[in-house]
Motif scaffolding. Structure first.
Motif, mmCIF file in Angstrom:
data_model
loop_
_atom_site.group_PDB
_atom_site.id
_atom_site.type_symbol
_atom_site.label_atom_id
_atom_site.label_comp_id
_atom_site.label_asym_id
_atom_site.label_seq_id
_atom_site.Cartn_x
_atom_site.Cartn_y
_atom_site.Cartn_z
ATOM 1 N N ARG A 181 0.616 0.396 -3.186
ATOM 2 C CA ARG A 181 0.346 0.277 -4.621
ATOM 3 C C ARG A 181 -0.637 1.327 -5.146
ATOM 4 N NH1 ARG A 181 -1.959 -4.850 -5.560
ATOM 5 N NH2 ARG A 181 -3.796 -3.711 -6.221
ATOM 6 N N PRO A 182 -1.864 1.418 -4.584
ATOM 7 C CA PRO A 182 -2.789 2.440 -5.115
ATOM 8 C C PRO A 182 -2.300 3.867 -4.886
ATOM 9 C CG PRO A 182 -3.721 1.370 -3.173
ATOM 10 C CD PRO A 182 -2.494 0.589 -3.560
ATOM 11 N N VAL A 183 -1.586 4.094 -3.770
ATOM 12 C CA VAL A 183 -1.088 5.440 -3.477
ATOM 13 C C VAL A 183 -0.027 5.843 -4.509
ATOM 14 C CG1 VAL A 183 0.145 6.857 -1.792
ATOM 15 C CG2 VAL A 183 -1.657 5.309 -1.022
ATOM 16 N N LEU A 184 0.861 4.911 -4.833
ATOM 17 C CA LEU A 184 1.899 5.172 -5.840
ATOM 18 C C LEU A 184 1.283 5.511 -7.192
ATOM 19 C CD1 LEU A 184 4.753 2.537 -5.380
ATOM 20 C CD2 LEU A 184 4.929 5.028 -5.201
ATOM 21 N N SER A 185 0.209 4.807 -7.536
ATOM 22 C CA SER A 185 -0.408 5.023 -8.853
ATOM 23 C C SER A 185 -1.028 6.412 -8.954
ATOM 24 C CB SER A 185 -1.442 3.942 -9.155
ATOM 25 O OG SER A 185 -2.515 4.047 -8.245
ATOM 26 N N SER A 186 -1.189 7.095 -7.804
ATOM 27 C CA SER A 186 -1.724 8.457 -7.858
ATOM 28 C C SER A 186 -0.603 9.465 -8.104
ATOM 29 C CB SER A 186 -2.453 8.786 -6.555
ATOM 30 O OG SER A 186 -1.514 9.018 -5.529
ATOM 31 N N ALA A 216 4.726 7.565 -0.383
ATOM 32 C CA ALA A 216 3.755 6.468 -0.341
ATOM 33 C C ALA A 216 4.030 5.572 0.867
ATOM 34 C CB ALA A 216 3.819 5.652 -1.625
ATOM 35 N N LEU A 217 5.302 5.345 1.147
ATOM 36 C CA LEU A 217 5.712 4.525 2.278
ATOM 37 C C LEU A 217 5.276 5.179 3.591
ATOM 38 C CD1 LEU A 217 7.267 1.854 2.479
ATOM 39 C CD2 LEU A 217 9.347 3.173 2.861
ATOM 40 N N ARG A 218 5.506 6.496 3.683
ATOM 41 C CA ARG A 218 5.096 7.223 4.895
ATOM 42 C C ARG A 218 3.589 7.159 5.087
ATOM 43 N NH1 ARG A 218 9.117 10.738 3.510
ATOM 44 N NH2 ARG A 218 7.714 12.210 2.503
ATOM 45 N N ILE A 219 2.845 7.312 3.988
ATOM 46 C CA ILE A 219 1.378 7.252 4.054
ATOM 47 C C ILE A 219 0.936 5.867 4.528
ATOM 48 C CG2 ILE A 219 -0.748 7.267 2.666
ATOM 49 C CD1 ILE A 219 0.796 9.388 0.867
ATOM 50 N N VAL A 262 -6.324 8.926 5.400
ATOM 51 C CA VAL A 262 -5.186 9.540 4.737
ATOM 52 C C VAL A 262 -5.018 8.974 3.331
ATOM 53 C CG1 VAL A 262 -2.696 9.952 4.875
ATOM 54 C CG2 VAL A 262 -4.051 9.789 6.980
ATOM 55 N N VAL A 263 -5.198 7.660 3.214
ATOM 56 C CA VAL A 263 -5.020 6.980 1.930
ATOM 57 C C VAL A 263 -6.076 7.421 0.925
ATOM 58 C CG1 VAL A 263 -5.001 4.730 0.786
ATOM 59 C CG2 VAL A 263 -3.951 4.997 3.030
ATOM 60 N N HIS A 264 -7.297 7.679 1.410
ATOM 61 C CA HIS A 264 -8.397 7.995 0.504
ATOM 62 C C HIS A 264 -8.184 9.295 -0.268
ATOM 63 C CE1 HIS A 264 -10.831 4.547 1.222
ATOM 64 N NE2 HIS A 264 -10.706 4.703 2.534
ATOM 65 N N GLN A 265 -7.305 10.155 0.235
ATOM 66 C CA GLN A 265 -6.995 11.385 -0.499
ATOM 67 C C GLN A 265 -6.304 11.056 -1.823
ATOM 68 O OE1 GLN A 265 -4.434 13.602 2.084
ATOM 69 N NE2 GLN A 265 -5.826 13.409 3.824
ATOM 70 N N TYR A 266 -5.696 9.872 -1.900
ATOM 71 C CA TYR A 266 -4.888 9.543 -3.070
ATOM 72 C C TYR A 266 -5.572 8.592 -4.032
ATOM 73 C CZ TYR A 266 -1.327 11.740 -0.272
ATOM 74 O OH TYR A 266 -0.635 12.637 0.498
ATOM 75 N N HIS A 267 -6.843 8.229 -3.723
ATOM 76 C CA HIS A 267 -7.531 7.285 -4.611
ATOM 77 C C HIS A 267 -8.167 7.993 -5.790
ATOM 78 C CE1 HIS A 267 -7.235 3.229 -3.077
ATOM 79 N NE2 HIS A 267 -7.003 3.790 -1.921
#
Length: 165
Positions: free
Chosen positions: A78-83, A90-93, A160-165
């Motif tokens: 969810r948060p990755v998609l919003s970026s 997003a699924l791969r991440i 990895v996720v934090h790059q997209y927040h």
């Protein structure tokens, strides 16, 4: 701890390794709580549905694990998609970030639930069932934090996720 062996000759070293110690632990705890939330939702739903339908322990746990992965990934996606990245990306991440921690959490969690005599049979109205589930999730949490801490420390997992927040 002696600081004599630190890299005095390299002023940039401190900046790059700033994400150590407390910050790393805080990030690991945050990533684990995140994973725990998804796992707990899936776990509770799976156990509730399976128990309510009178399924066997194996079927109930399988459903709980499936849903735990589903919600675990969903909360990361969810948060990755919003970026603004694509769903596939997003699924791969999410897979990269959460697979190991969810796996560890689910193994510990379900092993504990199955190890407590009568917990699965106790039924949804029983305190033993919920106490066991709560204890299982707490123990799984303790086991998963170091896994996430290690992953994040290596720039993997939720780093990895934090790059997209």
């Amino acid at each position: 701890m002696s600081h004599a062996h630190h890299h005095e000759h390299d002023p940039h070293h401190q900046a790059t390794s700033a994400l150590t110690g407390r910050t790393l632990t805080r990030n690991a705890v945050s990533a684990t709580l995140h994973c725990l939330t998804g796992c707990a939702i899936g776990e509770v739903l799976g156990l509730v549905i399976g128990t309510a339908l009178g399924w066997s322990n194996v079927a109930t746990v399988a459903l709980a694990v499936t849903l735990a992965f589903f919600f675990g990934y969903a909360l990361t996606i969810r948060p990755v998609l919003s970026s603004g990245v694509s769903f596939g990306q997003a699924l791969r991440i999410a897979f990269a970030a959460d697979t190991l921690s969810i796996t560890v959490m689910e193994i510990v969690d379900n092993a504990f639930i199955l190890a407590i005599p009568g917990a699965m049979e106790a039924g949804l109205a029983s305190a033993l069932f919920w106490a066991t589930l709560a204890a299982a999730l707490a123990i799984a949490f303790v086991f998963t934090v170091p896994v996430n801490r290690w992953l994040i420390g290596r720039g993997r997992g939720h780093a990895v996720v934090h790059q997209y927040h």
